[in-house]
Design a protein around this motif. Sequence first.
Motif, short mmCIF file in Angstrom:
data_model
loop_
_atom_site.label_atom_id
_atom_site.label_comp_id
_atom_site.label_asym_id
_atom_site.label_seq_id
_atom_site.Cartn_x
_atom_site.Cartn_y
_atom_site.Cartn_z
N SER A 126 0.81 -1.22 0.00
CA SER A 126 0.00 0.00 0.00
C SER A 126 0.85 1.27 0.00
O SER A 126 0.34 2.35 -0.30
N THR A 127 2.14 1.15 0.30
CA THR A 127 3.02 2.32 0.35
C THR A 127 3.81 2.53 -0.94
O THR A 127 4.51 3.53 -1.08
N ARG A 143 3.26 3.27 -4.17
CA ARG A 143 3.08 4.45 -5.03
C ARG A 143 3.74 5.67 -4.39
O ARG A 143 4.52 6.38 -5.06
N LYS A 144 3.45 5.91 -3.13
CA LYS A 144 3.97 7.10 -2.45
C LYS A 144 5.50 7.09 -2.43
O LYS A 144 6.15 8.11 -2.73
N ILE A 145 6.08 5.96 -2.10
CA ILE A 145 7.55 5.89 -2.03
C ILE A 145 8.17 6.07 -3.40
O ILE A 145 9.15 6.82 -3.56
N GLU A 185 7.02 7.67 -5.94
CA GLU A 185 6.90 9.07 -6.34
C GLU A 185 7.92 9.94 -5.60
O GLU A 185 8.51 10.85 -6.19
N GLU A 186 8.14 9.64 -4.32
CA GLU A 186 9.03 10.48 -3.52
C GLU A 186 10.51 10.27 -3.86
O GLU A 186 11.32 11.19 -3.70
N THR A 208 1.40 -2.22 -7.08
CA THR A 208 0.49 -1.49 -6.19
C THR A 208 -0.63 -2.45 -5.81
O THR A 208 -0.63 -3.61 -6.22
N ASP A 252 -3.55 3.51 -8.62
CA ASP A 252 -2.18 3.84 -8.21
C ASP A 252 -1.16 3.38 -9.25
O ASP A 252 -0.17 4.07 -9.52
#
Length: 306
Positions: free
Chosen positions: A70-71, A73-75, A77-78, A93, A98
């Motif tokens: 679940s993390t 996409r965020k990671i 992108e960052e 994902t 996502d």
Amino acid sequence: MNKKIALIGCGIWGQNILKELVNLDAEVHIYEPDVSLHEKLITLGAKSFQAGLPAVEDHFDGVIIATPSSTHRKILEEIAELELPIFLEKPLTINLEDALALENIPTDDIYLMHIWLYHPGIIMLQDIAKSGELGAVHGVRSTRANWTSPRKDTDSAWNLLPHDITIAKAILGEIPKPKSAVTEEHNSMIRGMTALLGDEPYAVFEVSNRYERKIREVRVHCEKGVAILEDEKVDYIKVVHGDDKSDPNELKIEKRVFEKTPPLHFEVKEFLDYLNGGDPPRSNFSDGLEVIKNIHQLLELAEHKI
């Protein structure tokens, strides 16, 4: 040449990855929010421990991500600004939205850690299918089951199906078109699915977290026999020779033994070899996205509200 690796996420599975990296002489720097793991991970061979994410000035050769799905996409992108090769634990994902959003970042150097692609037994099944020695391949059947799941951020379909879809593609050369699916749900959470893809060749998957025993079986059904990996921990493929008219009293079975090196070793080594100028890992971003699209289709066929 030893490589400097940022390992993001170092829970139960991440620690296995850490051990393999250390065994392969990589310099590993951990990024893990659970600070209570600091001493343990240093003892296992990590060079450093931080709670955040790697920065451009840290000058890594590559990144491995072993955080909850679940993390992802965020990671991704960052850390896109790092412009480094990334090896990401499956799945890409846990929803199609996502996965499609990630196409907005550079994806040419993102690879998926589908460990079953490195399992010697799956590779042997793949070779048997391609050789034609058992005649035309009719289809692949796989069962992946156990009791409950340590994954708390997603359901059993998103957690288990990526393995079987990837295995089917490795053996058949493509993912057959999803045709039908039935889910078992508990408190609105999917805990099992039976799915049918394609006609000939077909793929049939049963995944479940409602079995009291662990099952990891993959079967390749062919015109002149069936090749079977009975479990992830065995060191052989069982080949049953015969067609639909064979005499059941004259069953001909052979065992073909393979090297029992843990597939994680081959998987991590392939990434490090790539960083040293070798071939890229065998599952890229496009492959990961294709898996997500197929799971999404199966959920739609099961009339699960996405």
